[in-house]
Design a protein around this motif. Sequence first.
Motif, mmCIF file in Angstrom:
data_model
loop_
_atom_site.group_PDB
_atom_site.id
_atom_site.type_symbol
_atom_site.label_atom_id
_atom_site.label_comp_id
_atom_site.label_asym_id
_atom_site.label_seq_id
_atom_site.Cartn_x
_atom_site.Cartn_y
_atom_site.Cartn_z
ATOM 1 N N ASN A 1 1.114 -0.834 0.557
ATOM 2 C CA ASN A 1 -0.019 -0.203 0.175
ATOM 3 C C ASN A 1 1.115 1.999 -0.015
ATOM 4 O O ASN A 1 0.311 1.684 -0.285
ATOM 5 C CB ASN A 1 -0.875 0.383 0.931
ATOM 6 C CG ASN A 1 -2.384 -1.423 1.365
ATOM 7 O OD1 ASN A 1 -1.941 -1.089 -0.054
ATOM 8 N ND2 ASN A 1 -2.473 -1.180 1.887
ATOM 9 N N THR A 2 1.619 1.581 1.022
ATOM 10 C CA THR A 2 2.864 2.154 0.446
ATOM 11 C C THR A 2 3.453 2.697 -0.813
ATOM 12 O O THR A 2 3.136 4.123 -1.034
ATOM 13 C CB THR A 2 4.032 2.064 1.823
ATOM 14 O OG1 THR A 2 3.271 1.792 2.972
ATOM 15 C CG2 THR A 2 4.741 3.441 1.644
ATOM 16 N N VAL A 3 4.299 1.971 -1.555
ATOM 17 C CA VAL A 3 4.567 1.555 -2.573
ATOM 18 C C VAL A 3 3.271 2.878 -3.239
ATOM 19 O O VAL A 3 3.313 3.708 -4.082
ATOM 20 C CB VAL A 3 4.454 0.732 -3.291
ATOM 21 C CG1 VAL A 3 4.632 0.328 -4.701
ATOM 22 C CG2 VAL A 3 5.793 -0.001 -2.817
ATOM 23 N N PHE A 4 2.125 2.442 -3.044
ATOM 24 C CA PHE A 4 0.689 3.090 -4.098
ATOM 25 C C PHE A 4 0.539 4.623 -3.364
ATOM 26 O O PHE A 4 1.023 5.375 -4.692
ATOM 27 C CB PHE A 4 -0.642 2.685 -3.934
ATOM 28 C CG PHE A 4 -0.694 1.592 -5.239
ATOM 29 C CD1 PHE A 4 -0.150 0.988 -6.184
ATOM 30 C CD2 PHE A 4 -0.371 0.035 -4.032
ATOM 31 C CE1 PHE A 4 0.003 -0.426 -7.549
ATOM 32 C CE2 PHE A 4 -0.504 -1.634 -5.250
ATOM 33 C CZ PHE A 4 -0.134 -1.349 -6.478
ATOM 34 N N ALA A 5 0.874 4.783 -2.351
ATOM 35 C CA ALA A 5 0.743 5.839 -1.392
ATOM 36 C C ALA A 5 1.675 6.831 -1.793
ATOM 37 O O ALA A 5 1.503 8.551 -2.203
ATOM 38 C CB ALA A 5 0.314 5.869 0.264
ATOM 39 N N PHE A 6 3.217 6.587 -2.124
ATOM 40 C CA PHE A 6 4.102 7.408 -2.713
ATOM 41 C C PHE A 6 4.075 7.816 -3.475
ATOM 42 O O PHE A 6 4.728 9.101 -3.980
ATOM 43 C CB PHE A 6 5.460 6.408 -1.322
ATOM 44 C CG PHE A 6 5.805 6.297 -0.366
ATOM 45 C CD1 PHE A 6 4.584 6.394 0.559
ATOM 46 C CD2 PHE A 6 6.795 6.728 -0.089
ATOM 47 C CE1 PHE A 6 5.357 6.795 1.830
ATOM 48 C CE2 PHE A 6 7.525 6.925 1.085
ATOM 49 C CZ PHE A 6 6.463 6.607 2.097
ATOM 50 N N ALA A 7 3.793 6.750 -4.602
ATOM 51 C CA ALA A 7 3.281 7.038 -5.870
ATOM 52 C C ALA A 7 2.839 8.398 -6.744
ATOM 53 O O ALA A 7 2.901 8.852 -7.190
ATOM 54 C CB ALA A 7 3.005 5.837 -6.638
ATOM 55 N N ARG A 8 1.759 8.405 -5.981
ATOM 56 C CA ARG A 8 0.906 9.497 -5.652
ATOM 57 C C ARG A 8 1.429 11.058 -5.680
ATOM 58 O O ARG A 8 0.937 11.346 -5.991
ATOM 59 C CB ARG A 8 -0.612 9.456 -5.083
ATOM 60 C CG ARG A 8 -1.550 10.646 -4.852
ATOM 61 C CD ARG A 8 -2.112 10.463 -5.876
ATOM 62 N NE ARG A 8 -3.280 10.931 -5.704
ATOM 63 C CZ ARG A 8 -2.971 12.609 -6.627
ATOM 64 N NH1 ARG A 8 -2.151 12.955 -6.869
ATOM 65 N NH2 ARG A 8 -3.848 13.044 -6.580
ATOM 66 N N ASP A 9 2.542 11.147 -4.863
ATOM 67 C CA ASP A 9 3.317 12.008 -4.776
ATOM 68 C C ASP A 9 4.349 12.279 -6.143
ATOM 69 O O ASP A 9 5.581 13.620 -6.138
ATOM 70 C CB ASP A 9 4.575 11.868 -3.492
ATOM 71 C CG ASP A 9 3.561 12.434 -2.450
ATOM 72 O OD1 ASP A 9 2.253 12.694 -2.493
ATOM 73 O OD2 ASP A 9 3.894 11.469 -1.148
#
Length: 275
Positions: free
Chosen positions: A62-70
């Motif tokens: 999930n962190t990978v996807f959330a960080f990709a948002r930036d």
Amino acid sequence: MAIELGYNQYGKAETRVVRVVRDTDRHEITDLNVSSALRGDLTAVHLDGSNANVLPTDTQKNTVFAFARDGISSPEEFGVRLARHYVDSQEPIHGAHLKLEQYTWTRHGDHTFSRGDGGEHRTAEIDYDGTDVKVTQGLRDLLLMNSTDSEFTGYIVDKYTTLAPATDRILATSVNAEWKVSDLDVDYNKAYETARNALIAAFRDTYSLSLQQTLYAIGEQIIKEVPQVSEVSLTLPNKHHFLVDLAPFGLENPGEVFYAADRPYGLIEGTVKRN
Ligand SMILES: O=c1[nH]c(=O)c2[nH]c(=O)[nH]c2[nH]1
């Protein structure tokens, strides 16, 4: 009997994330395969069944996807950001190892792209132990061929040798390369492009007396052209192209018809270092 837990790490392998930049009609895409592996105070989870120190692999995904948002400016920057986050935000986690593969899409329009057969791709590997960040860049499966300017002669001959000396052969390989970036104050994308161009130029411009000689020339060229690179490791399969004997058909074969053999293949490996 004394039994103890040895080295261990855990994480989420191969999270596939595609980031689209759509600020204008001309979209940009970054296509990554991200694997994280965390290490630290993880004895209890193995020995006592306590998950108190475990940041779930699902959370890592999930962190990978959330960080990709930036945004993802480069696989290296993205990997460093993730590694720092896991270690700096979770007390029991002492180290993180990130492996990233980036797949190349070729543009055919503002929002149309094609991808080859899963061949060449860029790689990045990051390790963070809470103090030092180590970054390695590279590429895998870059197929290169020179249809001349390659020889292989003068080798050991023993009673098992049947190989005929070649004074004009095809030299082909599928390059797997990685280079350590020692100075992290660098434009990762520019360093990558410079190293890749140096690699291809060295392969093209070296009159090769062996694939080993070409390996050294490639490593040397990358180190010369990218000041931040301290060490280059190469794994080069020799993709043999054997001249076909056309004499049974009454035909000559002056270096024109080859049989592309699949296996076995020579495997030439080595590291070139800045001294
Ligand atoms: O470039 C080469 N290196 C070798 O070590 C080798 N051995 C071989 O059979 N062919 C080749 N070619």
